[in-house]
Write an enzyme that holds these catalytic residues in place. Structure first.
Site, PDB file in Angstrom:
ATOM      1  CG  HIS A   1      -0.423  -5.007   5.105  1.00 62.15           C
ATOM      2  ND1 HIS A   1      -1.333  -3.334   5.321  1.00 62.15           N
ATOM      3  CD2 HIS A   1      -2.245  -5.843   4.744  1.00 62.15           C
ATOM      4  CE1 HIS A   1      -2.981  -3.783   5.051  1.00 62.15           C
ATOM      5  NE2 HIS A   1      -3.144  -4.547   4.987  1.00 62.15           N
TER       6      HIS A   1
ATOM      7  CG  HIS B   1      -0.289  -0.283   2.413  1.00 58.88           C
ATOM      8  ND1 HIS B   1       0.333   1.002   2.937  1.00 58.88           N
ATOM      9  CD2 HIS B   1       0.187  -0.936   4.293  1.00 58.88           C
ATOM     10  CE1 HIS B   1       1.122   1.010   4.818  1.00 58.88           C
ATOM     11  NE2 HIS B   1       0.232  -0.682   4.398  1.00 58.88           N
TER      12      HIS B   1
END
Length: 211
Positions: free
Chosen positions: A150, A9
């Site tokens: 992540h 992200h």
């Protein structure tokens, strides 16, 4: 073969200060929003078939930028969500080092032995992302799949894809709005690109080493 594009992200509001996020849900920073657009522009050159994202805001908003550029939907996938940092969630790295020095040392030096108090173990993350990758291989053969996730699940995915022990967890770079390209072949997985960030230009920021 599956062409797998792993994406971290874009920068969240907490990334610049070194705050553990875990399952907490801060928004993208202003720089992160620019990073997401630059990443989407970079990946718009690729043929993409499907986009999976962790359901947290920082991943989903990054995935939406990629999806809108290619007129695709984003599929939310719980198995690629960030590790639950438990008692560390919301704390700064410096605060964790002071309050939990031995746990912090173990996380940096022996991550494969860590289970966060009130949270999750790295082994648990590994098991869920490995199951997800096996499903991707079966469901999306001959397709290009984007996975927006992540740092912890992505590093666990690299370990699973290469068949290496979780003790090698910290061996893989994972900067905000970076992407990696892996070919999932019949007999092996081949990493073609790792932690690519050149598309970010002046908006590149090196990731914190302990998060």
């Amino acid at each position: 073969m599956v062409k797998l594009i792993l994406v971290r992200h874009a920068e969240s509001e907490w990334n610049p200060v070194g705050r553990y996020q875990g399952l907490l849900d801060p928004d993208l920073s202003e720089r992160g929003k620019k990073q997401a657009k630059l990443l989407a522009q970079e990946l718009s050159r690729e043929h993409l078939d499907v986009i999976y994202s962790s359901p947290l805001k920082r991943t989903y908003l990054t995935a939406l930028e990629i999806a809108e550029a290619k007129n695709l939907e984003v599929i939310k996938e719980d198995r690629i969500i960030e590790i639950d940092h438990g008692m560390w969630s919301g704390m700064l790295v410096e605060e964790v080092m002071e309050k939990y020095p031995e746990d912090f040392r173990r996380w940096v030096e022996e991550p494969h032995k860590v289970e966060f108090q009130g949270g999750e173990s790295l082994a648990s993350v590994y098991n869920r992302v490995k199951g997800f990758l096996e499903e991707v291989r079966k469901r999306h053969w001959n397709q290009t799949v984007v996975v927006v996730s992540h740092t912890v699940p992505m590093r666990a995915m690299y370990c699973a894809l290469l068949g290496v022990d979780l003790s090698k967890f910290w061996s893989f770079g994972c900067d905000n709005a970076s992407y990696s390209v892996i070919h999932m072949e019949e007999r092996r997985n081949v990493i073609l690109k790792l932690n690519i960030t050149c598309h970010l230009g002046e908006f590149y920021v090196e990731a914190h080493k302990a998060i």
